[in-house]
Design a protein around this motif. Structure first.
Motif, PDB file in Angstrom:
ATOM      1  N   PRO A  52       0.805  -1.232   0.000  1.00  0.00           N
ATOM      2  CA  PRO A  52       0.000   0.000   0.000  1.00  0.00           C
ATOM      3  C   PRO A  52       0.830   1.269   0.000  1.00  0.00           C
ATOM      4  O   PRO A  52       0.372   2.314  -0.453  1.00  0.00           O
ATOM      5  N   ASP A  53       2.057   1.199   0.515  1.00  0.00           N
ATOM      6  CA  ASP A  53       2.906   2.383   0.564  1.00  0.00           C
ATOM      7  C   ASP A  53       3.465   2.756  -0.800  1.00  0.00           C
ATOM      8  O   ASP A  53       3.883   3.896  -1.007  1.00  0.00           O
ATOM      9  N   GLY A  54       3.483   1.800  -1.755  1.00  0.00           N
ATOM     10  CA  GLY A  54       4.175   2.055  -3.005  1.00  0.00           C
ATOM     11  C   GLY A  54       3.343   1.954  -4.265  1.00  0.00           C
ATOM     12  O   GLY A  54       3.823   2.322  -5.338  1.00  0.00           O
ATOM     13  N   ASP A  55       2.106   1.454  -4.172  1.00  0.00           N
ATOM     14  CA  ASP A  55       1.302   1.246  -5.379  1.00  0.00           C
ATOM     15  C   ASP A  55      -0.158   1.517  -5.047  1.00  0.00           C
ATOM     16  O   ASP A  55      -0.731   0.890  -4.153  1.00  0.00           O
ATOM     17  N   ARG A  56      -0.770   2.434  -5.784  1.00  0.00           N
ATOM     18  CA  ARG A  56      -2.133   2.869  -5.484  1.00  0.00           C
ATOM     19  C   ARG A  56      -3.148   1.723  -5.579  1.00  0.00           C
ATOM     20  O   ARG A  56      -4.199   1.783  -4.931  1.00  0.00           O
ATOM     21  N   LYS A  57      -2.853   0.686  -6.339  1.00  0.00           N
ATOM     22  CA  LYS A  57      -3.839  -0.383  -6.466  1.00  0.00           C
ATOM     23  C   LYS A  57      -4.082  -1.100  -5.139  1.00  0.00           C
ATOM     24  O   LYS A  57      -5.094  -1.774  -4.970  1.00  0.00           O
ATOM     25  N   TRP A  58      -3.160  -0.932  -4.187  1.00  0.00           N
ATOM     26  CA  TRP A  58      -3.291  -1.568  -2.879  1.00  0.00           C
ATOM     27  C   TRP A  58      -3.862  -0.622  -1.816  1.00  0.00           C
ATOM     28  O   TRP A  58      -3.951  -0.987  -0.647  1.00  0.00           O
ATOM     29  N   HIS A  59      -4.225   0.597  -2.176  1.00  0.00           N
ATOM     30  CA  HIS A  59      -4.600   1.588  -1.167  1.00  0.00           C
ATOM     31  C   HIS A  59      -5.846   1.210  -0.363  1.00  0.00           C
ATOM     32  O   HIS A  59      -6.027   1.725   0.749  1.00  0.00           O
ATOM     33  N   LYS A  60      -6.694   0.339  -0.878  1.00  0.00           N
ATOM     34  CA  LYS A  60      -7.899  -0.047  -0.137  1.00  0.00           C
ATOM     35  C   LYS A  60      -7.636  -1.163   0.879  1.00  0.00           C
ATOM     36  O   LYS A  60      -8.499  -1.480   1.699  1.00  0.00           O
ATOM     37  N   VAL A  61      -6.452  -1.749   0.835  1.00  0.00           N
ATOM     38  CA  VAL A  61      -6.154  -2.915   1.677  1.00  0.00           C
ATOM     39  C   VAL A  61      -6.334  -2.642   3.174  1.00  0.00           C
ATOM     40  O   VAL A  61      -6.882  -3.483   3.902  1.00  0.00           O
ATOM     41  N   PRO A  62      -5.907  -1.469   3.709  1.00  0.00           N
ATOM     42  CA  PRO A  62      -6.080  -1.251   5.149  1.00  0.00           C
ATOM     43  C   PRO A  62      -7.536  -1.203   5.609  1.00  0.00           C
ATOM     44  O   PRO A  62      -7.796  -1.280   6.822  1.00  0.00           O
ATOM     45  N   HIS A  63      -8.488  -1.075   4.676  1.00  0.00           N
ATOM     46  CA  HIS A  63      -9.906  -1.093   5.044  1.00  0.00           C
ATOM     47  C   HIS A  63     -10.406  -2.515   5.322  1.00  0.00           C
ATOM     48  O   HIS A  63     -11.522  -2.685   5.822  1.00  0.00           O
ATOM     49  N   ILE A  64      -9.607  -3.525   4.986  1.00  0.00           N
ATOM     50  CA  ILE A  64      -9.997  -4.912   5.233  1.00  0.00           C
ATOM     51  C   ILE A  64      -9.672  -5.256   6.683  1.00  0.00           C
ATOM     52  O   ILE A  64      -8.522  -5.146   7.120  1.00  0.00           O
ATOM     53  N   LYS A  65     -10.669  -5.654   7.440  1.00  0.00           N
ATOM     54  CA  LYS A  65     -10.489  -5.940   8.861  1.00  0.00           C
ATOM     55  C   LYS A  65      -9.933  -7.350   9.068  1.00  0.00           C
ATOM     56  O   LYS A  65     -10.194  -8.259   8.280  1.00  0.00           O
ATOM     57  N   THR A  66      -9.197  -7.517  10.140  1.00  0.00           N
ATOM     58  CA  THR A  66      -8.691  -8.834  10.522  1.00  0.00           C
ATOM     59  C   THR A  66      -8.908  -9.066  12.013  1.00  0.00           C
ATOM     60  O   THR A  66      -8.973  -8.117  12.804  1.00  0.00           O
ATOM     61  N   ARG A  67      -8.996 -10.321  12.366  1.00  0.00           N
ATOM     62  CA  ARG A  67      -9.017 -10.717  13.775  1.00  0.00           C
ATOM     63  C   ARG A  67      -8.619 -12.188  13.843  1.00  0.00           C
ATOM     64  O   ARG A  67      -8.639 -12.902  12.824  1.00  0.00           O
ATOM     65  N   LEU A  68      -8.238 -12.619  15.026  1.00  0.00           N
ATOM     66  CA  LEU A  68      -7.956 -14.029  15.255  1.00  0.00           C
ATOM     67  C   LEU A  68      -9.100 -14.621  16.057  1.00  0.00           C
ATOM     68  O   LEU A  68      -9.573 -14.026  17.024  1.00  0.00           O
ATOM     69  N   SER A  69      -9.537 -15.805  15.643  1.00  0.00           N
ATOM     70  CA  SER A  69     -10.598 -16.504  16.359  1.00  0.00           C
ATOM     71  C   SER A  69     -10.069 -17.005  17.696  1.00  0.00           C
ATOM     72  O   SER A  69      -8.857 -16.994  17.948  1.00  0.00           O
TER      73      SER A  69
END
Length: 246
Positions: A52-69
C-alpha cells in the motif's frame, strides 16, 4: 523508577498491510506480539505481495479488517462482506471482488493456517524488530505541527501505544534510542527509530488521505515516528500497564 505513562492501546496485525486488531491484553515474546504478522496478501497471478505504501492499487487494503478466532485462526471482513475464515477460496474471492483484481491471502508458515489449508505460502516483506511502540506525546506533537491532520495511531501500526504528557517541541521516544523500558512486566530495549513510509498518508475508516502527515515527519523528525524495540523480558501486557525507564 518514576512512571512516565500508561498503556492506552494494544494492537496486533494478523495479516501484513490489512487492518489491525485492537486487544485488551497482548502476550509479547522474544520474537514479538503473539498473533502479529502471520499472513500476507499477494496478487494471485504474479505473487507480488501487497504494498500500500508504493502502489495505489493496494490503497484499499487497510480497510480490510482482521481478527484471530479463539482458536487462533485468521478471520477477515471487507467493507462489502461479513467475517470469513481465511485463508481460503471464499475469503480470497471476497478480497478480490473488493480490490477489483485477483489476490490471495497466504500464511508465512503453514502452522498459522488451519489443518485444511493446503495452498501456497508467501514470504514476509520485512520485519524490522519484535515490537513497535508509539506515544500519545508524539501524536500530539504531529498534531501541533499539522493541525488540520489526523495523526490516528492506525496510520503508524504500533503494537503498544503509551499515553503520556506532551513534551514541548519533541517526539520524545525518538530521543530514547538505547534506553530500556518496563511496560508492566515487559522489559524492552529501544533499538531504533521507526522510519515512516507512504502507508502513513493512506485513508482509512475515519480519516482521509493526507500527504502532509509524512511531509511533517520528514521535515521535523528525520522521517521517523515511534520506535522499534527488542524484548529483554517477555510478558503479558494489559491496557493501563505503567511504563517506566529501567
Amino acid at each position: 523508577m518514576e512512571e512516565i505513562g500508561r498503556v492506552s492501546g494494544l494492537w496486533r496485525y494478523p495479516a501484513s498491510s490489512l487492518g489491525g486488531e485492537q486487544v485488551g491484553i497482548l502476550d509479547i515474546g522474544a520474537s514479538g506480539a503473539e498473533g502479529d504478522r502471520l499472513f500476507g496478501l499477494v496478487e494471485a497471478p504474479t505473487d507480488e505481495i501487497a504494498r500500500p505504501d508504493g502502489d495505489r492499487k493496494w490503497h484499499k487494503v487497510p480497510h480490510i479488517k482482521t481478527r484471530l478466532s479463539p482458536d487462533g485462526l485468521l478471520e477477515i471482513a471487507t467493507p462489502e462482506s461479513s467475517w470469513l475464515s481465511a485463508p481460503g477460496v471464499e475469503s480470497d474471492e471476497a478480497v478480490s471482488d473488493y480490490l477489483g483484481f485477483a489476490v490471495s491471502i497466504r500464511p508465512f508458515d503453514r502452522k498459522y493456517a488451519s489443518d485444511a489449508y493446503a495452498g501456497p505460502l508467501t514470504a514476509e516483506r520485512y520485519r524490522k524488530a519484535p515490537v513497535h511502540l508509539l506515544t500519545t506525546a508524539s501524536m500530539a506533537r504531529l498534531k501541533a505541527l499539522h493541525p488540520q491532520g489526523d495523526p490516528d495511531a492506525r496510520r503508524f501500526r504500533p503494537n503498544i501505544v503509551v499515553d503520556m504528557p506532551e513534551v514541548d517541541g519533541s517526539f520524545p521516544e525518538t530521543e530514547w534510542i538505547g534506553r530500556r523500558l518496563a511496560v508492566g512486566d515487559l522489559e524492552l530495549t529501544i533499538s531504533e527509530p521507526c522510519r515512516r513510509c507512504g502507508f502513513t498518508i493512506i485513508a482509512q475508516d475515519g480519516f482521509d488521505n493526507d500527504p502532509n502527515i509524512l511531509r511533517n515527519l520528514v521535515r521535523h523528525n528525520a522521517h521517523n515516528m515511534g520506535v522499534y524495540c527488542t524484548v529483554d523480558r517477555p510478558a503479558r501486557v494489559s491496557l493501563g500497564a505503567p511504563m517506566r525507564f529501567l
